[in-house]
Design a protein around this motif. Structure first.
Motif, PDB file in Angstrom:
ATOM      1  N   SER A 143     -85.488 -66.388  24.155  1.00 21.72           N
ATOM      2  CA  SER A 143     -86.018 -66.649  22.823  1.00 21.72           C
ATOM      3  C   SER A 143     -86.588 -65.355  22.246  1.00 21.72           C
ATOM      4  O   SER A 143     -86.669 -64.327  22.928  1.00 21.72           O
ATOM      5  N   ASP A 144     -87.014 -65.402  20.983  1.00 22.23           N
ATOM      6  CA  ASP A 144     -87.479 -64.177  20.313  1.00 22.23           C
ATOM      7  C   ASP A 144     -88.692 -63.566  21.002  1.00 22.23           C
ATOM      8  O   ASP A 144     -88.823 -62.346  21.099  1.00 22.23           O
ATOM      9  N   LYS A 145     -89.585 -64.400  21.492  1.00 19.04           N
ATOM     10  CA  LYS A 145     -90.767 -63.913  22.201  1.00 19.04           C
ATOM     11  C   LYS A 145     -90.901 -64.669  23.520  1.00 19.04           C
ATOM     12  O   LYS A 145     -91.735 -65.573  23.652  1.00 19.04           O
ATOM     13  N   PRO A 146     -90.085 -64.304  24.501  1.00 17.61           N
ATOM     14  CA  PRO A 146     -90.064 -65.077  25.744  1.00 17.61           C
ATOM     15  C   PRO A 146     -91.350 -64.912  26.548  1.00 17.61           C
ATOM     16  O   PRO A 146     -91.943 -63.834  26.602  1.00 17.61           O
ATOM     17  N   THR A 147     -91.779 -65.977  27.177  1.00 12.68           N
ATOM     18  CA  THR A 147     -92.934 -65.932  28.068  1.00 12.68           C
ATOM     19  C   THR A 147     -92.465 -65.552  29.470  1.00 12.68           C
ATOM     20  O   THR A 147     -91.277 -65.582  29.786  1.00 12.68           O
ATOM     21  N   ALA A 148     -93.435 -65.212  30.325  1.00 13.48           N
ATOM     22  CA  ALA A 148     -93.109 -64.927  31.718  1.00 13.48           C
ATOM     23  C   ALA A 148     -92.478 -66.148  32.375  1.00 13.48           C
ATOM     24  O   ALA A 148     -91.579 -66.016  33.215  1.00 13.48           O
ATOM     25  N   ARG A 149     -92.909 -67.345  31.986  1.00 16.60           N
ATOM     26  CA  ARG A 149     -92.332 -68.558  32.546  1.00 16.60           C
ATOM     27  C   ARG A 149     -90.849 -68.690  32.168  1.00 16.60           C
ATOM     28  O   ARG A 149     -90.008 -68.999  33.020  1.00 16.60           O
ATOM     29  N   GLU A 150     -90.533 -68.434  30.907  1.00 10.19           N
ATOM     30  CA  GLU A 150     -89.123 -68.536  30.474  1.00 10.19           C
ATOM     31  C   GLU A 150     -88.246 -67.531  31.216  1.00 10.19           C
ATOM     32  O   GLU A 150     -87.165 -67.872  31.712  1.00 10.19           O
ATOM     33  N   ILE A 151     -88.715 -66.285  31.306  1.00 10.78           N
ATOM     34  CA  ILE A 151     -87.915 -65.256  31.972  1.00 10.78           C
ATOM     35  C   ILE A 151     -87.766 -65.583  33.457  1.00 10.78           C
ATOM     36  O   ILE A 151     -86.700 -65.384  34.051  1.00 10.78           O
ATOM     37  N   THR A 152     -88.831 -66.112  34.063  1.00  8.57           N
ATOM     38  CA  THR A 152     -88.763 -66.498  35.471  1.00  8.57           C
ATOM     39  C   THR A 152     -87.765 -67.631  35.678  1.00  8.57           C
ATOM     40  O   THR A 152     -86.975 -67.604  36.638  1.00  8.57           O
ATOM     41  N   GLU A 153     -87.781 -68.618  34.809  1.00 12.11           N
ATOM     42  CA  GLU A 153     -86.843 -69.740  34.939  1.00 12.11           C
ATOM     43  C   GLU A 153     -85.401 -69.268  34.805  1.00 12.11           C
ATOM     44  O   GLU A 153     -84.514 -69.740  35.537  1.00 12.11           O
ATOM     45  N   LYS A 154     -85.158 -68.326  33.896  1.00  9.93           N
ATOM     46  CA  LYS A 154     -83.806 -67.764  33.771  1.00  9.93           C
ATOM     47  C   LYS A 154     -83.424 -67.002  35.039  1.00  9.93           C
ATOM     48  O   LYS A 154     -82.269 -67.026  35.470  1.00  9.93           O
ATOM     49  N   GLY A 155     -84.407 -66.320  35.646  1.00  8.75           N
ATOM     50  CA  GLY A 155     -84.146 -65.623  36.900  1.00  8.75           C
ATOM     51  C   GLY A 155     -83.786 -66.573  38.023  1.00  8.75           C
ATOM     52  O   GLY A 155     -82.875 -66.309  38.827  1.00  8.75           O
ATOM     53  N   ARG A 156     -84.495 -67.688  38.100  1.00  7.89           N
ATOM     54  CA  ARG A 156     -84.176 -68.704  39.104  1.00  7.89           C
ATOM     55  C   ARG A 156     -82.766 -69.268  38.886  1.00  7.89           C
ATOM     56  O   ARG A 156     -82.025 -69.498  39.847  1.00  7.89           O
ATOM     57  N   ASP A 157     -82.421 -69.503  37.626  1.00 15.54           N
ATOM     58  CA  ASP A 157     -81.074 -69.998  37.323  1.00 15.54           C
ATOM     59  C   ASP A 157     -80.013 -68.992  37.770  1.00 15.54           C
ATOM     60  O   ASP A 157     -78.959 -69.373  38.298  1.00 15.54           O
ATOM     61  N   LEU A 158     -80.301 -67.708  37.539  1.00 16.56           N
ATOM     62  CA  LEU A 158     -79.376 -66.651  37.965  1.00 16.56           C
ATOM     63  C   LEU A 158     -79.157 -66.690  39.466  1.00 16.56           C
ATOM     64  O   LEU A 158     -78.015 -66.617  39.951  1.00 16.56           O
ATOM     65  N   LEU A 159     -80.234 -66.825  40.229  1.00 20.02           N
ATOM     66  CA  LEU A 159     -80.111 -66.848  41.687  1.00 20.02           C
ATOM     67  C   LEU A 159     -79.369 -68.093  42.163  1.00 20.02           C
ATOM     68  O   LEU A 159     -78.576 -68.026  43.114  1.00 20.02           O
ATOM     69  N   ASP A 160     -79.616 -69.221  41.523  1.00 19.95           N
ATOM     70  CA  ASP A 160     -78.882 -70.434  41.890  1.00 19.95           C
ATOM     71  C   ASP A 160     -77.386 -70.225  41.692  1.00 19.95           C
ATOM     72  O   ASP A 160     -76.574 -70.655  42.527  1.00 19.95           O
ATOM     73  N   TYR A 161     -77.012 -69.572  40.606  1.00 19.05           N
ATOM     74  CA  TYR A 161     -75.597 -69.313  40.325  1.00 19.05           C
ATOM     75  C   TYR A 161     -75.032 -68.289  41.310  1.00 19.05           C
ATOM     76  O   TYR A 161     -73.910 -68.432  41.797  1.00 19.05           O
TER      77      TYR A 161
END
Length: 357
Positions: free
Chosen positions: A97-115
């Motif tokens: 998103s335009d102003k991502p939070t640490a939680r959003e970036i972390t969740e995207k990181g977790r999704d990356l690792l799952d993939y």
């Protein structure tokens, strides 16, 4: 176009001149922190383990921090090329998103690792007796334990100040955690004697350890209380080992180190300290494979990708740029394999330019 430079420390260079350049020379492989800078090495990663190391019969210890740890997790899977391609695909197309939070970036990181890991990746990494993965993570001892942004920032300022005086000062603030293949007996010799401990990788901790290794302070949430490890807050391994200043053992083989630059910075806080070069002893047995300046200049925007691209480019522009780099970097892999298969690679190895006593 000249696309690839290959450098070696004194002992490594002597061995290559005596024995030639072949896969069994190497007992170790290093992967540096650097986020999207890694994209410029993807072409090398697509050939080094899938082709160059494919027939080797002896183990190789792969040591990585942050993005380098993610790559180590790819190499130790049963199909390393497919894993590298999954990492490149998902990471390069990540949007926020335009102003991502640490939680959003972390969740995207977790999704990356799952993939990246899929259903079998964790078990494949743990069971692999030949490609033995090691993830470097920083265990925080000071203000970095907090998830409050203001306190973390104060901790980073304190860390940078301490590091300016001496890299040894980081020992008061961080410990190096080495999450290691259970098949490995890796020894890591640090000229600064930063405190270190080892934890065997398991089904219960591998994903958390990998996530922690890439958890940039302030940007992502840390990972707390990883299974099998001392309690505490764990963050990006690049804090202690950004580009590495360590000697690996106990075996006497060489270390292969594809890197973005020919001048590595030991730790995260050393990036702006141009006078702090790695020790001679740490790179005596290291072979660095580096994109040439001519190749880098030929890329869009005449540079290697980096995390600032998230801020300076809109998503469409950034993703197109990164995809172009991922295509162009195959030229590095092709050059490496052509040199090796033509038995000319040893003739292209030059002395490392930065070594100091």
């Amino acid at each position: 176009m000249h696309v690839l430079d290959i450098y070696a420390g004194p002992s490594a260079l002597a061995r290559i001149r005596e024995e030639g350049f072949h896969p069994e020379l190497f007992d170790y492989f290093l992967g540096a922190s650097g986020g999207p800078k890694w994209f410029v090495l993807a072409g090398l990663d697509r050939v080094i383990f899938p082709e160059f190391f494919k027939q080797r019969k002896t183990p190789i210890d792969v040591v990585g921090s942050s993005a380098g740890a993610f790559r180590a997790a790819c190499f130790a899977q049963s199909d390393p090329r497919a894993a590298i391609n999954r990492l490149a695909e998902r990471y390069s197309q990540t949007t926020y998103s335009d102003k991502p939070t640490a939680r959003e970036i972390t969740e995207k990181g977790r999704d990356l690792l799952d993939y990246l890991l899929g259903d079998k990746g964790v078990d494949e990494i743990i069971a692999n007796p030949l490609v033995r993965a090691h993830f470097i993570v920083a265990r925080c001892k000071g203000l970095g334990k907090s998830e409050r942004k203001s306190i973390q920032l104060a901790g980073l300022i304190a860390s940078a100040t301490a590091n300016l005086v001496s890299r040894k000062s980081l020992a008061r603030l961080y410990e190096r955690a080495i999450f290691a293949s259970p098949h490995s007996s890796l020894e890591l010799h640090d000229p600064y004697d930063l405190p270190s401990f080892r934890v065997d990788l398991s089904r219960d901790n591998l994903t958390d350890a990998l996530m922690a290794s890439g958890s940039i302070p302030v940007v992502l949430e840390g990972v707390e209380n990883i299974a099998g490890a001392p309690s505490g807050m764990y963050r990006d391994g690049g804090i202690v080992d950004y580009h590495f200043d360590v000697k690996l053992g106990p075996r006497s083989g060489l270390t292969l180190y594809p890197h973005f630059y020919a001048f590595p910075s030991p730790g995260w806080f050393d990036k702006s300290l141009k006078s702090r070069n790695p020790h001679h002893s740490s790179y005596d047995n290291v072979v660095m494979v580096v994109p040439s300046q001519q190749f880098v200049t030929s890329l869009p925007y005449n540079k290697i990708p980096d995390r600032k691209d998230f801020e300076t480019m809109d998503a469409k522009t950034r993703i197109a740029y990164w995809q172009k780099v991922l295509i162009e970097t195959d030229r590095l892999g092709e050059a490496f394999m052509d040199l090796w298969q033509s038995e000319l690679l040893a003739n292209h190895v030059k002395p490392l330019p930065f070594l100091t006593e």
